[in-house]
Design a protein around this motif. Structure first.
Motif, PDB file in Angstrom:
ATOM      1  N   ARG A  15       0.835  -1.217   0.000  1.00  0.00           N
ATOM      2  CA  ARG A  15       0.000   0.000   0.000  1.00  0.00           C
ATOM      3  C   ARG A  15       0.858   1.250   0.000  1.00  0.00           C
ATOM      4  N   GLN A  16       1.947   1.232   0.779  1.00  0.00           N
ATOM      5  CA  GLN A  16       2.829   2.395   0.808  1.00  0.00           C
ATOM      6  C   GLN A  16       3.495   2.608  -0.546  1.00  0.00           C
ATOM      7  N   ALA A  17       3.877   1.514  -1.210  1.00  0.00           N
ATOM      8  CA  ALA A  17       4.537   1.636  -2.510  1.00  0.00           C
ATOM      9  C   ALA A  17       3.605   2.237  -3.552  1.00  0.00           C
TER      10      ALA A  17
ATOM     11  N   ASP B  99       1.412  15.800   2.736  1.00  0.00           N
ATOM     12  CA  ASP B  99       0.254  15.705   3.627  1.00  0.00           C
ATOM     13  C   ASP B  99      -0.826  14.817   3.034  1.00  0.00           C
ATOM     14  N   GLU B 100      -1.034  14.914   1.720  1.00  0.00           N
ATOM     15  CA  GLU B 100      -2.033  14.061   1.067  1.00  0.00           C
ATOM     16  C   GLU B 100      -1.637  12.585   1.179  1.00  0.00           C
TER      17      GLU B 100
ATOM     18  N   GLY C  43      -2.225   7.006   6.553  1.00  0.00           N
ATOM     19  CA  GLY C  43      -2.430   7.018   7.989  1.00  0.00           C
ATOM     20  C   GLY C  43      -1.143   7.164   8.783  1.00  0.00           C
ATOM     21  N   ILE C  44      -0.181   7.918   8.228  1.00  0.00           N
ATOM     22  CA  ILE C  44       1.096   8.128   8.904  1.00  0.00           C
ATOM     23  C   ILE C  44       1.369   9.630   8.967  1.00  0.00           C
ATOM     24  N   SER C  45       2.489  10.014   9.555  1.00  0.00           N
ATOM     25  CA  SER C  45       2.838  11.423   9.666  1.00  0.00           C
ATOM     26  C   SER C  45       3.564  11.909   8.411  1.00  0.00           C
ATOM     27  N   ARG C  46       3.645  13.226   8.263  1.00  0.00           N
ATOM     28  CA  ARG C  46       4.375  13.815   7.138  1.00  0.00           C
ATOM     29  C   ARG C  46       5.847  13.407   7.175  1.00  0.00           C
TER      30      ARG C  46
END
Length: 558
Positions: free
Chosen positions: A32-34, A52-53, A59-62
């Motif tokens: 999903r991150q990729a 930010d988007e 569901g993680i921080s900048r």
């Protein structure tokens, strides 16, 4: 490094990055991150708005977004670059000196890969002894565990347990063992739905729901389906099993859908992955109660659950035709505004999915060479299927388990008292009985089910104060947390329900303003009032505006 004849340790950078040893949850998170980080890394400059988007989507921080970007660009641009906890020994290397690595390999070959089946602790002690004798640093137990995890599964199990025990793994290079009987095996899994839904009251976007689906392997028929706003849990699994085991005609009537869905019955085996919700006590006890064998996929071999994975993937492709879809990646979505286009409620999404599945069951399946509905009808004619008539009683056996002692005033769970006059015979014997097994539906904690001391039947026990409103478990937890924030060291039932009422008033007043408040309001009423039967809605128009029901024209084989 050779460990044993026919048993080897995976070598090279692929194994070191954890592609073969990463757990399903960790790998899925990296995938999903990729999907988000990959397209983002192609940009020459990633600004705060883009970061930010991406952070919101994952569901993680900048800061974590920029960390992942750096790892993606520094690596080879593959999913495994984003796996956590990579070795610092270098790409393709290890942290142990060659001499220590040789000791580990030799001990694994001579002591671990034997029919004596020595434990990891015993193997580690022998490795430690030999390393100390030669003046080498002793590898940690975790290092030994990781070396064992890299062993070739079939050869390792054969060496320790024999060829019969390894038979279940020998299909790892091809197809899993064949299933021919109806409901002999049912696969079940969850996924976030790739579409934004709206709330019932204001028709404003509230986010992506979750889908839990169950498919019969022999007929390829979908036997259970649940759409909720709650994250996957043991309750989601129980709801899907109850939907699979019961006659679906009442459910279709409540939705106002005129469609045939005759597939129902209790599965003989439930085949799932290794997620936490599938290993809960609630699910294990429920399956034991109904003689359903609970079986898990071999770790690191996702193709053993390929049928349900294929189903979910194809359903998400169909969902991409709906208004408000998020597509499967930011690159695919482009400039499409999913929130602005969102139009379907959770209930309407369920109706659409019911119609889509009715179409699927009537289409020729490429693998079967027949329609799933036809295969089901043929096999059901000679099968003794068990259909559940009381859905509530069946669901109770899969609800989360709580254990409490019984007092003269009943049971107390999370500051809420439950009592019924039917408890009086138990109250007289409460000291000899001890703790009771209780079941509670997180969606509505206004009642619990207490298992009688004989362990045969459940007794429904309501609030002690019947005037209290039904609330959900997440409302209860939020109210307790809020009371603690306000300095309340002790929480009582009156304060709890007063806080819930205040939070509901705030949510109601803000429901038209914010997504979270609207979602909270919708989660308070997961089961809408039963409507009068109505004609099924027309399928949503496609994005080209011609009104054609394109999602149903071609459905990929599951």
């Amino acid at each position: 490094m050779r460990v044993a004849e026919g048993a080897r340790v995976a070598e090279g950078p692929v194994a070191e990055r954890g592609v073969l040893t990463a757990h399903d949850e960790v790998w899925d998170t990296a995938v999903r991150q990729a999907e988000v980080i990959g397209p983002l890394a192609e940009k020459a400059r990633v600004g705060l708005a883009d970061a930010d988007e991406a952070a919101a989507m994952l569901g993680i921080s900048r800061r974590q977004v920029y960390v992942l970007l750096a790892r993606w660009r520094a690596g080879e641009g593959v999913v495994s670059d984003l796996l956590p906890g990579r070795s610092s020994g270098g790409r393709g290397g290890g942290r142990l000196p060659d001499e220590a690595e040789a000791i580990v390999g030799e001990v694994l070959r001579r002591r671990y890969l034997t029919r004596q089946r020595r434990s990891v602790a015993a193997v580690h002690r022998e490795i430690a002894r030999q390393c100390r004798t030669r003046g080498l640093r002793v590898p940690s137990r975790g290092t030994v565990v990781r070396r064992i995890a890299r062993l070739e599964p079939v050869s390792s199990v054969t060496a320790r347990e024999g060829s019969d025990a390894a038979r279940r793994l020998r299909s790892a290079g091809g197809a899993p063992p064949a299933v021919t009987g109806l409901l002999e095996q049912v696969q079940i899994d969850h996924t976030p739905v790739d579409v934004i839904v709206v709330d019932e009251l204001h028709r404003m976007p509230i986010g992506r729901p979750y889908l839990t689906a169950a498919i019969d392997v022999a007929s390829r028929c979908v036997v259970g389906l649940v759409v909720t706003l709650e994250a996957p849990s043991a309750t989601s699994v129980g709801l899907c099993l109850a939907h699979a085991a019961c006659d679906k005609r009442p459910w279709l009537e409540r939705l106002g859908v005129e469609a045939a869905w005759p597939m129902s019955g209790k599965p003989r085996e439930l085949y799932v992955d290794n997620a936490a919700e599938f290993k809960s006590e609630a699910l294990r006890r429920g399956c034991d109660q109904h003689s359903i064998k609970l079986r898990y996929r071999p770790p690191g071999q996702p193709h053993f659950g390929g049928i349900i994975e294929r189903l979910i993937g194809t359903m998400m492709e169909l969902v991409h035709e709906l208004p408000g879809t998020t597509f499967s990646s930011t690159a695919e979505r482009g400039s499409y505004d999913s929130d602005k286009a969102a139009a379907l409620t959770v209930r309407e999404l369920q109706r659409w999915l019911a119609l889509a599945l009715a179409c699927y069951h009537g289409q020729v399946h490429e693998t079967l060479g027949r329609t799933p509905a036809g295969v089901w009808a043929e096999k059901a004619a000679g099968a003794a299927l068990v259909t559940v008539t009381n859905e509530t009683a069946f669901l109770v056996d899969f609800l989360p388990v709580v254990r409490r002692t019984l007092s003269r005033s009943g049971f107390v769970i999370d500051y809420v008292q439950y009592y019924s006059d039917a408890l009086k015979p138990w109250i007289a014997r409460r000291e000899e009985i001890g703790r009771f097994v209780l079941r509670r539906d997180p969606r509505d904690i206004s009642r619990i089910w207490a298992l009688d001391p004989d362990g045969t039947n459940y007794l429904e026990v309501p609030y002690r104060t019947l005037s209290r409103p039904p609330i959900s478990a997440w409302e209860q937890k939020a109210a307790v947390a809020r009371l603690h924030e306000l300095g309340r060291a002790e929480v009582d039932e009156n304060a709890l329900f007063t806080m819930v009422a205040q939070m509901r008033r705030i949510t109601d007043s803000a429901s038209a303003a914010t997504r979270k408040a609207r979602r909270d309001r919708q989660r308070r009423t997961p089961t809408p009032p039963r409507p009068k039967p109505a004609p099924p809605p027309k399928p949503p128009a496609d994005q080209d505006g011609d009104g054609a029901a394109r999602p149903f024209e071609v459905i990929e084989q599951w």
